[in-house]
Design an enzyme around this catalytic site. Structure first.
Site, PDB file in Angstrom:
ATOM      1  N   ARG A  10       0.860  -1.176   0.000  1.00 18.63           N
ATOM      2  CA  ARG A  10       0.000   0.000   0.000  1.00 18.63           C
ATOM      3  C   ARG A  10       0.897   1.228   0.000  1.00 18.63           C
ATOM      4  NH1 ARG A  10      -2.480   0.364   5.158  1.00 18.63           N
ATOM      5  NH2 ARG A  10      -1.100   2.132   5.473  1.00 18.63           N
ATOM      6  N   GLU A  60       5.035   7.080   2.297  1.00 21.96           N
ATOM      7  CA  GLU A  60       5.806   5.835   2.401  1.00 21.96           C
ATOM      8  C   GLU A  60       5.095   4.759   1.595  1.00 21.96           C
ATOM      9  OE1 GLU A  60       5.767   4.204   6.373  1.00 21.96           O
ATOM     10  OE2 GLU A  60       3.589   4.305   6.511  1.00 21.96           O
ATOM     11  N   ASN A 108       4.163   0.668   2.121  1.00 21.23           N
ATOM     12  CA  ASN A 108       4.142  -0.446   3.076  1.00 21.23           C
ATOM     13  C   ASN A 108       4.215  -1.750   2.304  1.00 21.23           C
ATOM     14  OD1 ASN A 108       3.259   1.124   5.662  1.00 21.23           O
ATOM     15  ND2 ASN A 108       1.853   1.782   4.048  1.00 21.23           N
ATOM     16  N   SER A 114      -2.427  -3.035   5.917  1.00 21.45           N
ATOM     17  CA  SER A 114      -3.735  -3.382   6.485  1.00 21.45           C
ATOM     18  C   SER A 114      -4.866  -2.476   6.008  1.00 21.45           C
ATOM     19  CB  SER A 114      -3.648  -3.354   8.013  1.00 21.45           C
ATOM     20  OG  SER A 114      -3.191  -2.086   8.433  1.00 21.45           O
ATOM     21  N   LYS A 141      12.567   2.799   5.051  1.00 17.37           N
ATOM     22  CA  LYS A 141      12.680   4.237   4.785  1.00 17.37           C
ATOM     23  C   LYS A 141      13.993   4.557   4.082  1.00 17.37           C
ATOM     24  CE  LYS A 141       8.926   5.044   7.247  1.00 17.37           C
ATOM     25  NZ  LYS A 141       8.489   3.651   7.338  1.00 17.37           N
ATOM     26  N   LYS A 171      12.619  10.207  10.472  1.00 17.43           N
ATOM     27  CA  LYS A 171      11.979   8.891  10.423  1.00 17.43           C
ATOM     28  C   LYS A 171      12.975   7.760  10.663  1.00 17.43           C
ATOM     29  CE  LYS A 171       8.132   9.918   7.339  1.00 17.43           C
ATOM     30  NZ  LYS A 171       7.307   9.357   6.270  1.00 17.43           N
ATOM     31  N   GLU A 211       7.876   0.346  10.993  1.00 14.39           N
ATOM     32  CA  GLU A 211       6.497   0.325  10.502  1.00 14.39           C
ATOM     33  C   GLU A 211       5.555   0.397  11.694  1.00 14.39           C
ATOM     34  OE1 GLU A 211       5.835   0.588   7.369  1.00 14.39           O
ATOM     35  OE2 GLU A 211       7.986   0.524   7.042  1.00 14.39           O
ATOM     36  N   GLY A 212       4.274   0.663  11.402  1.00 12.84           N
ATOM     37  CA  GLY A 212       3.256   0.520  12.445  1.00 12.84           C
ATOM     38  C   GLY A 212       2.779   1.823  13.057  1.00 12.84           C
ATOM     39  N   ARG A 257      -7.439   7.614   5.289  1.00 19.79           N
ATOM     40  CA  ARG A 257      -7.404   7.740   6.753  1.00 19.79           C
ATOM     41  C   ARG A 257      -7.252   9.205   7.099  1.00 19.79           C
ATOM     42  NH1 ARG A 257      -2.503   4.105   8.122  1.00 19.79           N
ATOM     43  NH2 ARG A 257      -1.862   5.239   6.267  1.00 19.79           N
TER      44      ARG A 257
END
Length: 485
Positions: free
Chosen positions: A136, A155, A157, A162, A316, A375, A379-380, A461
């Site tokens: 994604r 970024e 993923n 998800s 990254k 950064k 992840e997350g 989002r």
């Protein structure tokens, strides 16, 4: 880009602006929206009981869909297949990965452990012949000097991307809200979206190419998984195609997993065709046993989603290196159009490796901290550093090798807008928000041949402007839908 601005502004005013004024109506709409979200399956397990579905709650979401310029939505979709090709090319380029991550792995133990597994697998010889990417790519809308918005990548993923499942359930909720308001024409403009179907299509293709009808798909899950319904959406799509999925933890793999002489993977005596990771992207998700399980999975000929090289391609540091002049041309030779589409989405990215270039980047960030984000290779959500925190970290790291485990990125400044973020236990109020648009990509490669390359849906989002960083499960961003203008 002249006219976009006026559409953007007029769009806002003529859409939900007036409804955001009426407190009583907002309360009633919120009740309607929440009940519809529960009915549609926009669900998370609770923080109190993350291992059980006995009591669940709705996943946080916006009361209204947020306005997104159609041109930027189309641009994000149009570049997704290029990003798929790029990630796949990086994952196959051992020299590029080694060179790019050489400074990072000296200081970042997590990336170093992943890289160790990668080296071991390369040395032994890669057993898998089919490769599956479910990713994604996330963007924000940068406000240009003339007020027009531009698409900038935050970024990509490449592991455990998800919300493909829940994103397919939210359009009905926003249509419902608009229908309740009598805005049926507007309700009809909310795009249908079913990423989980497309993600399952990729897994199904990989399973088919693996070539064993009795083999299963193994979903590596966490014990405490609030976002289980999102994953179930993909499991159910596979089940509808008569492909069996089993959910197991890394611990189960280390206790019951084995490879035969052809390096086929067996778990509880059943052959595994595809391993789909929804765990294993953060340091806290590994102990020694889990690292051993990951190595066993990587050594097998099962199709890993992602394989270790593709997970490393999503770091990254790789993202920053890809933005360097001339790098895309080397990775995607003779594809100038793809290169141009990709580069148009890149924000400013800067290396912090020891040396003059890194020194210069740190000096610029310390001089104008509000223009940058620091950064780490994580992840997350919830890992990035801004403002005063960034300044303190840079001061502490500037003479240390440890700084190479971070990258510096230009801060994207979108145009804020009003919306209500609906969260269990929180009062309904209008706040200033910004959005992040994700596009899901799927590709499958057999040997050197790409047999599938597509985009399969989107995710919007939205978060209050007071929250700098963080995803939906991290508790900051909420689910949304783009309302194209």
């Amino acid at each position: 880009m002249g006219p976009t601005r006026s559409i953007y502004k007029v769009g806002m005013a003529s859409s939900w602006g007036s409804f955001l004024q009426d407190e009583r109506q907002l309360q009633e709409l919120a009740r309607q929206a929440v009940d519809r979200a529960l009915a549609e399956g926009v669900l998370l397990r609770t923080t109190q009981e993350p291992s059980s579905s006995d009591v669940v709650s709705y996943a946080p979401f916006t009361l209204f869909p947020s306005l997104v310029p159609s041109a930027l939505l189309e641009q994000a979709y149009a570049v997704q297949m290029d990003f798929n090709l790029l990630v796949d090319a990086v994952s196959q380029n051992a020299a590029f990965l080694e060179q790019t991550l050489s400074s990072t792995i000296k200081r970042d133990t997590f990336t170093a452990r992943l890289f160790d597994i990668y080296k071991q697998v390369l040395k032994e010889g890669i057993a898998q012949t089919v490769f599956l990417g479910l990713n994604r790519s996330d963007y924000m809308f940068q406000r240009n000097a003339d007020g027009s918005p531009a698409l900038k990548q935050i970024e990509i993923n490449t592991v455990s991307a998800s919300f493909g499942g829940l994103a397919s359930r939210t359009p009905a909720v926003h249509r419902h809200v608009l229908n309740v308001l009598g805005k049926t024409k507007e309700a009809a403009r909310i795009l249908s979206n079913n990423p989980s179907k497309g993600l399952a299509l990729g897994i199904a293709k990989a399973w088919e190419l693996y070539g064993s009808a009795k083999a299963l798909v193994l979903l590596i899950a966490q014990e405490k998984e609030r976002n289980v319904f999102d994953q179930r959406a993909i499991e159910n799509e596979l089940l509808a195609r008569n492909i069996r999925v089993i959910r197991r933890r890394f611990e189960d793999v280390s206790e019951k997993g084995s490879l035969d002489q052809d390096r086929k993977l067996f778990l509880d005596g059943q052959e595994i065709a595809v391993v789909y990771f929804r765990d294993g992207y953060m340091p806290s998700q590994y102990n020694q046993q889990n690292w051993e399980a990951r190595l066993l999975l990587e050594r097998s000929c099962s199709v890993k989603c992602p394989d270790i090289a593709t997970q490393l391609a999503g770091t990254k540091k790789v993202q920053q290196e890809l933005s360097r002049v001339g790098v895309l041309e080397v990775l995607l030779p003779d594809q100038p159009e793809a290169v141009a589409r990709l580069r148009a989405t890149f924000a400013g990215l800067y290396s912090l490796d020891l040396g003059e270039e890194g020194d210069q980047a740190i000096a610029e960030a310390l001089a104008a901290p509000n223009r940058f984000v620091l950064k780490p290779q994580r992840e997350g959500g919830g890992n990035n550093l801004y403002g005063e925190e960034m300044v303190q970290t840079l001061e502490r790291l500037k003479d240390s090798e440890e700084r190479a485990s971070y990258i510096l990125m230009e801060k994207i400044e979108p145009e804020p807008f009003g919306n209500c973020l609906l969260r269990p236990g929180c009062p309904v109020r209008v706040v200033q928000c910004i959005s992040e648009l994700g596009i899901f990509g799927v590709y499958v490669r057999q040997g050197k041949t790409l047999v599938m390359n597509k985009h399969v849906g989107h995710l919007l989002r939205t978060k209050a402007t007071e929250h700098a960083d963080g995803g939906v499960v991290a508790g900051v961003a909420v689910l949304d839908n783009p309302y194209p203008v």
